[in-house]
Design an enzyme around this catalytic site. Structure first.
Site, PDB file in Angstrom:
ATOM      1  N   HIS A 164       0.812  -1.222   0.000  1.00 28.80           N
ATOM      2  CA  HIS A 164       0.000   0.000   0.000  1.00 28.80           C
ATOM      3  C   HIS A 164       0.844   1.271   0.000  1.00 28.80           C
ATOM      4  CE1 HIS A 164      -4.011   1.512  -0.093  1.00 28.80           C
ATOM      5  NE2 HIS A 164      -4.538   0.454   0.483  1.00 28.80           N
ATOM      6  N   ASP A 393      -8.630  -8.394 -18.626  1.00 21.53           N
ATOM      7  CA  ASP A 393      -8.669  -9.397 -19.691  1.00 21.53           C
ATOM      8  C   ASP A 393      -7.293  -9.428 -20.338  1.00 21.53           C
ATOM      9  OD1 ASP A 393      -9.007 -10.954 -21.924  1.00 21.53           O
ATOM     10  OD2 ASP A 393     -10.634  -9.767 -22.786  1.00 21.53           O
TER      11      ASP A 393
END
EC number: 2.3.1.144
Length: 446
Positions: A164, A393
């Protein structure tokens, strides 16, 4: 569940990248401890029709060579992801040294169906997300780790462990989108902007106009029955269909003082807040906070952050109410409190928050630092509604599932929209096991 690591590759940028130190803002540093990564999982089920599997450059379903080559290219514009943390004085920086991101290839003898609804838990995290050895110091581990796991059914998972301090969830998934596009032979959709000092540094002079109590140290106030360490926590998923969400909204009192239309998130977050307070059996006079991580990109506008800003722009909206008020007042009032807290995070407030954090020599990790791993009596509701998971994708189709791999803190939860666009959403939540059945009762009681 068994897993076999087949190969681990440290993937470095495909071209020479800037060799420098990247200044981190205090907003980058306070959301999580430096010795931790955030895990997330994408699931891809192999289509029945082989023609749907065909990548323009490979006949193999999720060819690791294509993914590694594309990752190497994606790390050129996103070069801090290939760096390491280091300490400079009293703050962390990213050493942009091109040491690389870790790519792990693994196999499992199980099928994806063995994981059921992919609810977050230790086992899912262990099998699908790379593990990290933090024992050798702050500069020893990658900021980004990825694991491609193949299952006996032909499906695969891609598990991410993202640090993070390097970036928030939105920046991370913009990076993943670029990686996926490169894997398909396309150009990245965004050019990342890494200069945090230019955009999130302390103003001169500082202009701290608010109290910013959300940055105060948090000490959980656990009751005696939860202090023995023997009470387990449970992670589970609760689904709300579109019809259930509409029914919940129909419970709103339209004659109340709320003049602005309430969003789905405001209504559901308020409902979760009430349900958790009831399930814990707290007394009416006790206060319980609702903590909401908020993406500040669209809220900072003087000046605005550039498109493609890569870093942390997550701020915390906090609203407080007594258990009695949450139980007795209508949902409209509770959701109205949520809306009011979110509206308060405008440019003036967020710039003040930046000045507040940068003016402090040392800030605790708010809420996510307690050794008991609980937010008790508070609750944190994080929305992943704007994360573009369908864009992941890589050339073999969009994921059939996206979610958090493990939730470590009691009272922490995530709202995740449906993958199939049916208007439903899923709540992933961690609660003490003794509170879970009551939470389910109140959560679906509307």
């Amino acid at each position: 569940m068994s897993i076999q690591i087949k190969q681990s590759t440290m993937v470095r940028p495909a071209e020479e990248t800037p060799n420098k130190s990247l200044w981190l803002s205090k907003i980058d540093m306070i959301l999580r401890t430096p010795y931790s990564h955030t895990g997330a999982v994408l699931i891809y089920k192999q289509p029945d029709n082989n023609e749907d599997n065909i990548h323009p450059s490979s006949s193999m379903y999720f060819d690791a060579n294509i993914l590694i080559e594309a990752l190497s290219k994606a790390l050129v514009p996103y070069y801090p992801m290939a760096g390491r943390l280091k300490i400079n004085g009293d703050r962390y920086e990213i050493d942009c040294n091109a040491e690389g991101a870790l790519f792990v290839e693994a196999e499992s003898s199980h099928v994806l169906e063995d994981f059921g609804d992919f609810r977050p838990n230790d086992e899912l995290h262990r099998v699908m997300v790379p593990t990290c050895d933090y024992s050798k110091g702050i500069s020893s581990f990658p900021l980004l780790m990825v694991q491609l796991t193949r299952f006996r059914c032909g499906g695969v998972s891609i598990g991410f462990a993202q640090h993070h301090h390097a970036c928030d969830g939105m920046s991370h998934f913009e990076f993943n989108n670029s990686w996926a596009r490169i894997a398909k032979g396309l150009l990245p959709a965004l050019e990342p902007v890494h200069d945090r000092y230019l955009h999130l540094r302390l103003r001169n002079p500082p202009q701290i106009k608010y109290t910013h109590s959300q940055f105060e140290p948090f000490v959980p106030s656990l009751p005696n029955e939860l202090l023995d360490g023997k009470t387990n926590k449970s992670q589970t998923l609760f689904k709300l269909s579109r019809e259930q969400i509409n029914t919940l909204k129909q419970k709103l009192d339209l004659s109340s003082n709320t003049t602005t239309r309430l969003s789905t998130y405001e209504v559901v977050a308020g409902h979760v807040w009430r349900s958790v307070s009831k399930a814990r059996g707290l007394s009416d006079h006790e206060e319980i906070k609702l903590i909401m991580p908020v993406d500040g990109r669209s809220r900072i506008n003087n000046p605005s952050l550039p498109k493609g800003y890569c870093g942390n722009v997550v701020f915390l909206a906090v609203c407080t109410a007594t258990v009695g008020d949450l139980s007795c007042n209508p949902l409209t009032d509770t959701a109205g409190k949520v809306q009011e807290a979110l509206k308060g995070l405008d440019d003036d407030y967020l710039r003040s928050a930046i000045d507040h954090t940068e003016s402090k020599p040392d800030l605790p990790v708010p809420y996510m630092g307690s050794p008991e791993k609980t937010l008790y009596p508070n609750v944190l509701v994080n929305s992943w509604g704007r994360i573009p998971y369908q864009a992941m994708d890589f050339g073999w189709g969009s994921p059939t599932f996206f979610g958090i791999s493990n939730i470590f803190y009691d009272g922490q939860c995530f709202l995740i929209p449906s993958q199939n666009g049916d208007g439903s959403m899923t709540l992933a939540i961690n609660l003490f096991s003794s509170h879970l059945s009551l939470f389910k009762k109140y959560f679906y009681d509307f």
